[in-house]
Design a protein around this motif. Structure first.
Motif, short mmCIF file in Angstrom:
data_model
loop_
_atom_site.label_atom_id
_atom_site.label_comp_id
_atom_site.label_asym_id
_atom_site.label_seq_id
_atom_site.Cartn_x
_atom_site.Cartn_y
_atom_site.Cartn_z
N HIS A 123 1.22 -1.26 -0.13
CA HIS A 123 0.03 0.23 -0.39
C HIS A 123 0.85 1.51 0.20
O HIS A 123 0.45 1.90 -0.77
CB HIS A 123 -0.86 -0.01 0.64
CG HIS A 123 -1.82 -0.37 1.31
ND1 HIS A 123 -2.78 -0.96 1.89
CD2 HIS A 123 -2.57 -2.05 0.24
CE1 HIS A 123 -4.59 -1.87 1.77
NE2 HIS A 123 -4.11 -2.31 0.65
N ALA B 135 -4.50 7.86 4.32
CA ALA B 135 -6.09 6.65 5.24
C ALA B 135 -7.13 7.23 5.18
O ALA B 135 -8.42 6.62 5.36
CB ALA B 135 -5.55 6.88 7.04
N GLN C 144 -8.76 6.55 2.63
CA GLN C 144 -9.20 5.09 1.09
C GLN C 144 -10.49 4.20 2.15
O GLN C 144 -10.43 3.34 1.86
CB GLN C 144 -7.68 5.15 0.28
CG GLN C 144 -7.70 6.91 -0.60
CD GLN C 144 -6.69 5.82 -1.09
OE1 GLN C 144 -5.94 5.07 -1.02
NE2 GLN C 144 -6.87 6.01 -2.30
N TYR C 145 -9.86 4.48 3.33
CA TYR C 145 -10.25 3.64 3.87
C TYR C 145 -11.79 3.09 4.27
O TYR C 145 -12.23 2.66 4.91
CB TYR C 145 -9.54 2.63 5.21
CG TYR C 145 -8.41 2.15 5.56
CD1 TYR C 145 -8.51 0.79 5.06
CD2 TYR C 145 -7.11 2.45 5.06
CE1 TYR C 145 -6.58 0.17 5.08
CE2 TYR C 145 -5.90 2.19 4.86
CZ TYR C 145 -5.54 0.94 5.01
OH TYR C 145 -4.26 0.24 4.57
N HIS D 290 -14.42 0.47 3.00
CA HIS D 290 -15.18 0.09 4.13
C HIS D 290 -16.73 -0.38 3.36
O HIS D 290 -18.04 -1.30 3.39
CB HIS D 290 -15.74 0.29 5.36
CG HIS D 290 -16.30 -0.05 6.06
ND1 HIS D 290 -17.29 0.96 6.20
CD2 HIS D 290 -16.42 -0.70 6.56
CE1 HIS D 290 -18.28 0.15 7.14
NE2 HIS D 290 -17.56 -0.90 7.76
N TYR E 147 -12.85 -5.48 10.28
CA TYR E 147 -11.66 -4.83 9.20
C TYR E 147 -11.91 -3.33 10.07
O TYR E 147 -10.39 -3.50 8.89
CB TYR E 147 -13.59 -3.87 8.06
CG TYR E 147 -12.93 -3.02 7.43
CD1 TYR E 147 -12.28 -4.04 6.40
CD2 TYR E 147 -12.72 -1.87 7.52
CE1 TYR E 147 -11.85 -2.61 5.56
CE2 TYR E 147 -12.57 -0.93 6.35
CZ TYR E 147 -12.11 -1.14 5.97
OH TYR E 147 -11.12 0.07 4.81
N TRP E 148 -12.04 -2.93 10.57
CA TRP E 148 -11.27 -1.37 11.03
C TRP E 148 -10.30 -2.15 12.16
O TRP E 148 -9.30 -1.81 12.37
CB TRP E 148 -12.52 -0.90 12.28
CG TRP E 148 -13.16 0.26 11.38
CD1 TRP E 148 -14.73 -0.43 11.07
CD2 TRP E 148 -12.93 0.98 10.04
NE1 TRP E 148 -15.35 0.55 9.82
CE2 TRP E 148 -13.81 1.41 9.74
CE3 TRP E 148 -11.39 1.87 10.24
CZ2 TRP E 148 -13.87 2.82 8.40
CZ3 TRP E 148 -11.35 2.68 8.96
CH2 TRP E 148 -12.79 3.23 8.26
N ALA F 140 -7.94 -2.79 9.27
CA ALA F 140 -7.66 -1.20 8.57
C ALA F 140 -6.51 -0.41 9.24
O ALA F 140 -5.81 0.06 8.98
CB ALA F 140 -9.60 -0.21 7.60
N ASN F 141 -7.40 -0.20 10.44
CA ASN F 141 -6.77 0.68 11.24
C ASN F 141 -5.47 0.05 12.00
O ASN F 141 -4.39 1.00 11.15
CB ASN F 141 -7.39 0.75 12.59
CG ASN F 141 -8.22 1.77 12.66
OD1 ASN F 141 -8.62 2.95 11.65
ND2 ASN F 141 -9.14 1.59 13.41
N ILE G 200 -3.49 0.90 8.73
CA ILE G 200 -3.49 2.83 8.36
C ILE G 200 -2.14 2.88 9.48
O ILE G 200 -1.16 4.39 8.83
CB ILE G 200 -4.54 3.25 8.91
CG1 ILE G 200 -5.60 3.34 7.63
CG2 ILE G 200 -4.37 4.77 8.78
CD1 ILE G 200 -6.44 3.95 8.27
#
Length: 403
Positions: free
Chosen positions: A88, A95, A97-98, A102, A129-130, A133-134, A137
């Protein structure tokens, strides 16, 4: 770590989601690119989308991450996250784009699962997901900071100072910064993303391993022409081969990649096939520059001597090492070539030192075979590291071990 309630829900629904995950990711990408066609044109790899490999990798990554959360609570699957985060960062993912991802992924899950996508189920998978994702990020933020660039601002102009024909289908580009700033630091084994503007106006990027030692100011990377021509499979390599020449400028990312050669005098095995030789050449040059004193076994497989890119570099660098040895296998050898070095790589006749650290790069079947042979010889899985060009289908399938 997942909340207890979400962990129970994810554990209960994981079989259903896993069974439908290919359908979910296929629908997700269709929704995403319908709403944001610029992402397919200018960020995502159109070849991987056309072949379906990116969908497979995403499906496997989601399933692997969720499985790890419920089977090993409190232990984050860092190997999976590192690989994705480096990729990425090389593409300038930000960030912001997350939430977009989602939105469309959640919609795809709800549509595919139908009535089974209750409020409780949706909330649990949102938490999965988060968490993922976090973590990405934060890792990507750290990677950008290490390179001294703003999040998403990885691109710089570089000038092509030399274009070298290695084989009929491999070309090396030697490049230097065109903006007057110093070349960014990197580690042997890392890659850069190279972005080109194609004839239809799309900006497509591909990753290429650097073939220099880390101290080099002028950087080099080798590009193998991919069959396909103007089709997505070969559109970038074909453009670089046919349209980019000395004096031209390229848009290149900062170096990234988590499969790197650390400073050590431990015994090493560097195994490559085809264009997978590129990170190994950088590692060999780094070892030679550092005066590595431990044993180094360099193994390479190729179709024929004529197809063996960077062969002279590999031989020269192995010869510079205090305890370096090299072995090559060809499927179609020329002249007087030993039978035991014909065909596929067979490590049975190769001495594997105790405490070896192994680095693999090449087609997935090649790496699977070499890894299996090393495991049978007693090498610990954690000592086997591998690099994949393109979506990491191996790690997503959960059988790739450590990198």
């Amino acid at each position: 770590m997942l909340s207890q309630k979400s962990a129970e829900t994810v554990r209960a629904t994981l079989p259903a989601v896993g069974e439908a995950i290919d359908t979910i990711t296929d629908l997700f990408y269709r929704k995403l690119f319908t709403a944001h066609p610029e992402l397919l044109r200018n960020m995502f790899n159109r070849a991987n989308q056309s072949a379906g490999t990116q969908r497979q990798a995403l499906a496997g990554a989601i399933a692997a991450f969720a499985t790890a959360l419920v089977e090993q609570p409190g232990v984050r699957p860092d190997a999976l996250l590192r690989r994705i985060a480096h990729k990425h960062a090389s593409l300038g993912v930000s960030a912001a784009q997350y939430p977009v991802v989602h939105r469309h992924l959640a919609a795809a899950i709800a549509e595919v699962l139908g009535d089974a996508a209750t409020e409780e189920v949706t909330a649990a998978w949102d938490e999965v997901y988060w968490l993922m994702a976090n973590s990405l990020i934060e890792t990507e933020r750290r990677l950008y900071a290490e390179q001294g660039v703003l999040a998403g601002g990885t691109w710089r102009p570089w000038e092509v100072v030399e274009k070298i024909r290695e084989t009929a289908d491999v070309v090396t580009f030697r490049i230097r910064p065109a903006d007057g700033r110093p070349a960014p630091a990197f580690k042997a084994g890392q890659y850069v993303s190279v972005q080109v503007e194609l004839t239809d106006g799309a900006r497509q990027s591909r990753q290429y391993s650097l073939t220099n030692a880390p101290g080099a100011t002028v950087r080099s990377f080798a590009v193998k022409r991919v069959a396909g021509g103007a089709d997505p499979a070969g559109e970038v390599s074909g453009h670089l081969h046919d349209r980019v020449h000395e004096g031209d400028r390229l848009t290149v990312s900062a170096p990234y990649g988590d499969v790197v050669l650390e400073a050590t005098d431990a015994p090493l095995l560097l195994a490559s096939a085809g264009i997978g030789c590129t990170p190994m050449v950088a590692m060999l040059e780094d070892l030679a520059d550092r005066g590595h004193q431990g044993p180094v076994v360099a193994v390479h497989a190729d179709r024929s001597p004529a197809d063996h890119a960077l062969r002279a570099d590999q031989e020269r660098l192995v010869a510079k090492l205090a305890r370096g040895t090299g072995q090559v296998w060809y499927e179609r050898p020329e002249g007087d070539w030993p039978a035991e070095r014909t065909g596929r790589v067979d490590l049975s006749g190769i001495e594997i030192p105790d405490g070896v650290q192994a680095y693999l790069c090449g087609p997935l079947p090649f790496m699977r075979s070499v890894r299996t042979q090393l495991l049978e010889r007693g090498v610990h899985p954690s000592a086997i590291h591998y690099e994949v060009f393109g979506p990491d289908l191996w790690l997503a399938q959960g059988d790739g071990g450590d990198r």
